[in-house]
Design an enzyme around this catalytic site. Structure first.
Site, PDB file in Angstrom:
ATOM      1  N   PRO A 194     -63.269  32.415   4.444  1.00  0.00           N
ATOM      2  CA  PRO A 194     -63.345  33.111   5.384  1.00  0.00           C
ATOM      3  C   PRO A 194     -64.611  32.148   6.852  1.00  0.00           C
ATOM      4  O   PRO A 194     -64.879  31.541   5.948  1.00  0.00           O
ATOM      5  CB  PRO A 194     -64.203  33.998   5.451  1.00  0.00           C
ATOM      6  CG  PRO A 194     -63.639  34.654   3.772  1.00  0.00           C
ATOM      7  CD  PRO A 194     -63.532  33.444   3.609  1.00  0.00           C
ATOM      8  N   ASP A 195     -65.229  32.235   8.139  1.00  0.00           N
ATOM      9  CA  ASP A 195     -65.826  31.637   8.712  1.00  0.00           C
ATOM     10  C   ASP A 195     -65.646  30.226   8.473  1.00  0.00           C
ATOM     11  O   ASP A 195     -67.039  29.149   8.993  1.00  0.00           O
ATOM     12  CB  ASP A 195     -67.007  32.422   8.792  1.00  0.00           C
ATOM     13  CG  ASP A 195     -67.340  33.320   8.627  1.00  0.00           C
ATOM     14  OD1 ASP A 195     -66.791  34.197   9.437  1.00  0.00           O
ATOM     15  OD2 ASP A 195     -68.296  34.251   8.050  1.00  0.00           O
ATOM     16  N   ARG A 196     -64.881  29.746   8.910  1.00  0.00           N
ATOM     17  CA  ARG A 196     -64.198  28.466   8.554  1.00  0.00           C
ATOM     18  C   ARG A 196     -64.718  27.753   7.277  1.00  0.00           C
ATOM     19  O   ARG A 196     -65.474  26.288   7.639  1.00  0.00           O
ATOM     20  CB  ARG A 196     -64.535  26.843   9.834  1.00  0.00           C
ATOM     21  CG  ARG A 196     -64.091  27.914  11.021  1.00  0.00           C
ATOM     22  CD  ARG A 196     -62.171  27.823  10.442  1.00  0.00           C
ATOM     23  NE  ARG A 196     -61.436  27.863  12.034  1.00  0.00           N
ATOM     24  CZ  ARG A 196     -60.456  29.172  12.150  1.00  0.00           C
ATOM     25  NH1 ARG A 196     -61.069  29.998  10.992  1.00  0.00           N
ATOM     26  NH2 ARG A 196     -60.259  29.579  12.861  1.00  0.00           N
ATOM     27  N   LEU A 197     -65.248  27.879   6.464  1.00  0.00           N
ATOM     28  CA  LEU A 197     -66.278  27.233   4.766  1.00  0.00           C
ATOM     29  C   LEU A 197     -65.090  27.251   4.408  1.00  0.00           C
ATOM     30  O   LEU A 197     -64.943  28.034   2.857  1.00  0.00           O
ATOM     31  CB  LEU A 197     -67.677  28.902   4.901  1.00  0.00           C
ATOM     32  CG  LEU A 197     -68.602  28.470   5.705  1.00  0.00           C
ATOM     33  CD1 LEU A 197     -69.631  29.908   5.963  1.00  0.00           C
ATOM     34  CD2 LEU A 197     -69.182  27.682   6.458  1.00  0.00           C
ATOM     35  N   HIS A 198     -64.011  26.752   3.800  1.00  0.00           N
ATOM     36  CA  HIS A 198     -62.949  26.586   3.756  1.00  0.00           C
ATOM     37  C   HIS A 198     -63.683  25.937   2.345  1.00  0.00           C
ATOM     38  O   HIS A 198     -64.850  24.234   2.591  1.00  0.00           O
ATOM     39  CB  HIS A 198     -62.361  25.385   4.003  1.00  0.00           C
ATOM     40  CG  HIS A 198     -62.199  25.972   5.210  1.00  0.00           C
ATOM     41  ND1 HIS A 198     -60.869  27.009   5.689  1.00  0.00           N
ATOM     42  CD2 HIS A 198     -61.849  25.640   6.455  1.00  0.00           C
ATOM     43  CE1 HIS A 198     -61.017  27.616   6.535  1.00  0.00           C
ATOM     44  NE2 HIS A 198     -61.311  26.426   7.775  1.00  0.00           N
TER      45      HIS A 198
END
Ligand SMILES: Cc1cc2nc3c(=O)[nH]c(=O)nc-3n(C[C@H](O)[C@H](O)[C@H](O)COP(=O)(O)O)c2cc1C
Length: 220
Positions: A194-198
């Site tokens: 989520p939230d581009r916090l891959h």
């Protein structure tokens, strides 16, 4: 004017990847993810993108089918006079990308490219359907051709020469068709979060002992 693509937004929340979950080497890790990938049916499940670059550094990329992977690398089959094969003669390194998007995963492989031996290519060639074998003989892959009829005419000539049926005998492998193996110097496993916090983990060969792998987490 471009259509508005900005509203395509997925929520990357299906899984996570932790350092403790990773195998010690990237091919074993690839196998674990590949088994997971194969638990569900996929169209052309073996498809991946292979990127090459010519001697002057011009990159190009295209899909191919990965037909085998093991500790020695990833094997694809192609026409050996094609653009990709000519790039690899000039600059024998390649990158592969497996885009397993509905599992929110990407795997990147980088390494040296080498031709399979004639015996190895023959072993795969004989498993191909006769129609694909005829197609390989008929197509000078990446050549410019005038129109579709050129292809159809060549296919008819090849069929005439070798016969349309298995009873007509085996079709030999063309000299300009074979396998290419991409060894693994580096690999990266990407799991959407989520939230581009891959989650991203990169395997690189240990500088002191290339049989061992250093694993680093990368910022997304
Ligand atoms: C799903 C998919 C799988 C493909 N598999 C192969 C393959 O295994 N080998 C191959 O030579 N081309 C394959 N192609 C065609 C290549 O993408 C490409 O058109 C062709 O190899 C010529 O590329 P080049 O001119 O850059 O060498 C595939 C294309 C798609 C879309």
């Amino acid at each position: 004017m471009s259509p508005d693509l900005g509203h395509f937004r997925e929520n990357y929340d299906r899984s996570e990847l932790r350092r403790a979950d990773l195998a010690d080497d990237p091919v074993t890790q690839f196998g674990i993810w590949f088994d997971r990938w194969m638990e569900e049916p996929h169209y052309d499940a073996a498809a991946c993108v292979i990127a090459t670059a010519s001697a002057d550094g011009s990159p190009s990329a295209r899909y191919v089918l990965c037909r085998q992977f093991d500790a020695d690398g990833f094997v694809v089959y192609t026409n050996l006079e094609s653009r990709k094969a000519s790039d690899l003669r000039e600059n024998p390194r390649a990158a592969l990308v497996f885009g397993w998007l509905d599992q929110q995963r990407q795997v990147r492989i980088e390494g040296p490219a080498s031709l399979l031996s004639a015996e190895e290519s023959d072993a795969y060639w004989v498993t191909r359907p006769r129609g694909s074998q005829i197609g390989a003989w008929a197509s000078g892959q990446s050549d410019v051709i005038a129109d579709r009829s050129v292809l159809d005419r060549r296919a008819a000539e090849v069929t005439e020469r070798f016969g349309a049926d298995e009873e007509d005998g085996p079709i030999p492998r063309p000299d300009d068709w074979g396998g290419i193996r991409i060894g693994v110097d580096a690999a990266e496993f990407w799991q959407g979060r989520p939230d581009r916090l891959h989650d991203r983990f990169r395997y690189a060969r240990d500088a002191d002992d290339p049989s061992r792998w250093q694993i680093d987490r990368l910022a997304p």
